[in-house]
Design an enzyme around this catalytic site. Structure first.
Site, PDB file in Angstrom:
ATOM      1  N   ASP A  44       0.838  -1.203   0.000  1.00  0.00           N
ATOM      2  CA  ASP A  44       0.000   0.000   0.000  1.00  0.00           C
ATOM      3  C   ASP A  44       0.870   1.250   0.000  1.00  0.00           C
ATOM      4  OD1 ASP A  44      -2.974   1.094   0.859  1.00  0.00           O
ATOM      5  OD2 ASP A  44      -1.386   2.274   1.792  1.00  0.00           O
ATOM      6  N   TYR A  49       3.065   9.781  -0.597  1.00  0.00           N
ATOM      7  CA  TYR A  49       4.123   9.140   0.175  1.00  0.00           C
ATOM      8  C   TYR A  49       5.474   9.356  -0.505  1.00  0.00           C
ATOM      9  CZ  TYR A  49       0.371   6.399   2.460  1.00  0.00           C
ATOM     10  OH  TYR A  49      -0.748   5.996   3.128  1.00  0.00           O
ATOM     11  N   LYS A  74      -2.750   5.846  -4.176  1.00  0.00           N
ATOM     12  CA  LYS A  74      -3.803   6.812  -3.904  1.00  0.00           C
ATOM     13  C   LYS A  74      -3.541   8.109  -4.650  1.00  0.00           C
ATOM     14  CE  LYS A  74      -3.630   4.906   0.757  1.00  0.00           C
ATOM     15  NZ  LYS A  74      -2.232   4.421   0.677  1.00  0.00           N
ATOM     16  N   HIS A 107      -7.307   9.779  -1.946  1.00  0.00           N
ATOM     17  CA  HIS A 107      -6.603   9.804  -0.672  1.00  0.00           C
ATOM     18  C   HIS A 107      -7.311  10.643   0.386  1.00  0.00           C
ATOM     19  CE1 HIS A 107      -2.245   9.551   1.082  1.00  0.00           C
ATOM     20  NE2 HIS A 107      -3.154   9.331   2.004  1.00  0.00           N
TER      21      HIS A 107
END
Length: 285
Positions: A44, A49, A74, A107
């Site tokens: 994930d 990120y 996301k 997200h």
């Protein structure tokens, strides 16, 4: 690995490996390679990120067939306007080095959510994405947006752990068979949670660590869990949760730990502005 059936007919591994806050300095690559070697088959990540490329490279170098690895990423709310969302989906595919994504989530539930969702629906129809879902949607936000969608989300990924069990949300989603995923399933290192007497007692009984008790509880509740670690032993132990089963009375004891409050409140004023000002996914473009 146990799999859970989504409302779109696809399946998702019940345990995934999260990479939030793992730097893209080789650390994400190493952690994902180690997780895959340990047996994880669900990774994930997210645009915000900043480590999609290392996730993709670790998958490519793992020697494991692509079809055997479930990949989630996301879309960031900075790109929710339709045209930007379309480009953002392709950008994630490129960074991950994949032909398709197993699960793509919105997200954050702010801004041009409906436009972004339309882009996800079209990408799913085109075969770029297998399943689509949302993240951080509270009951209030769910009711605001989802009734306007043509496609029911398959997943809602939210903060969830024994002190914040999202009971109202889970009841709302159950009627449409929407799977709940837990980010922060171990309470993000909450010392009070990790030393809670109820959990410690169960760990002693089953010869497990407290993290395994927490993750097994969530798993038995039907939640997809996404623990994160860069420590080898913890990466392995967080996956080793299927060799025992908590009893109905033990599940009730753990349900009673719920405070109804987490560390993140998506309904709080100012959250959208904070997120946009602190996460610029195009800073290096």
């Amino acid at each position: 690995m146990q799999n859970i059936v989504l409302n779109d007919g696809h399946t998702i591994p019940a345990v995934g490996f999260g990479v939030f806050l793992i730097p893209a300095d080789g650390s994400t690559y190493t952690a994902v390679k180690e997780a895959l070697a340990a047996g994880y088959r669900h990774i994930d990540t997210a645009q915000a990120y900043f480590n999609e490329a290392e996730v993709g490279q670790a998958i490519a170098d793992s020697g494991i067939p692509r079809k055997d690895i479930y990949v989630t990423t996301k879309l960031w709310l900075q790109d929710y306007a339709y045209d930007s969302a379309v480009k953002g989906i392709d950008r994630s595919l490129e960074k991950l080095g994949l032909d398709d994504i197993d699960l793509l989530l919105l997200h954050q539930p702010y801004g041009e959510v409906e436009q972004a969702w339309k882009a996800l629906e079209e990408a799913q129809a085109a075969g770029k994405i297998k399943s689509i879902g949302v993240s951080n949607m509270t009951p209030k936000l769910w009711q605001r947006y989802v009734p306007k969608f043509n496609t029911m989300p398959a997943v809602n990924q939210v903060e969830l752990h024994p002190y914040s069990q999202q009971k109202e949300l889970r009841d709302l989603l159950a009627k449409d068979k929407v799977v709940v995923e837990a980010w922060g399933p171990l309470g993000q290192g909450n010392k009070e949670l990790l030393s809670d007497p109820v959990i410690v007692k169960l760990a002693e009984k089953y010869g497990k660590d407290v993290g395994q008790i927490i993750l097994r509880f969530e798993n038995q509740e039907g939640i997809v869990v996404l623990p994160k670690s860069t420590k080898s032993e913890r990466i392995k132990s967080n996956l080793d949760i299927f060799g025992f089963e908590l009893t109905p009375s033990e599940l009730e004891d753990l349900r009673a730990l719920d405070t109804g409050k987490g560390s993140h409140d998506p309904d709080a004023p100012g959250v959208e502005d904070y997120l946009l000002s602190n996460y610029d996914i195009h800073a290096d473009d």
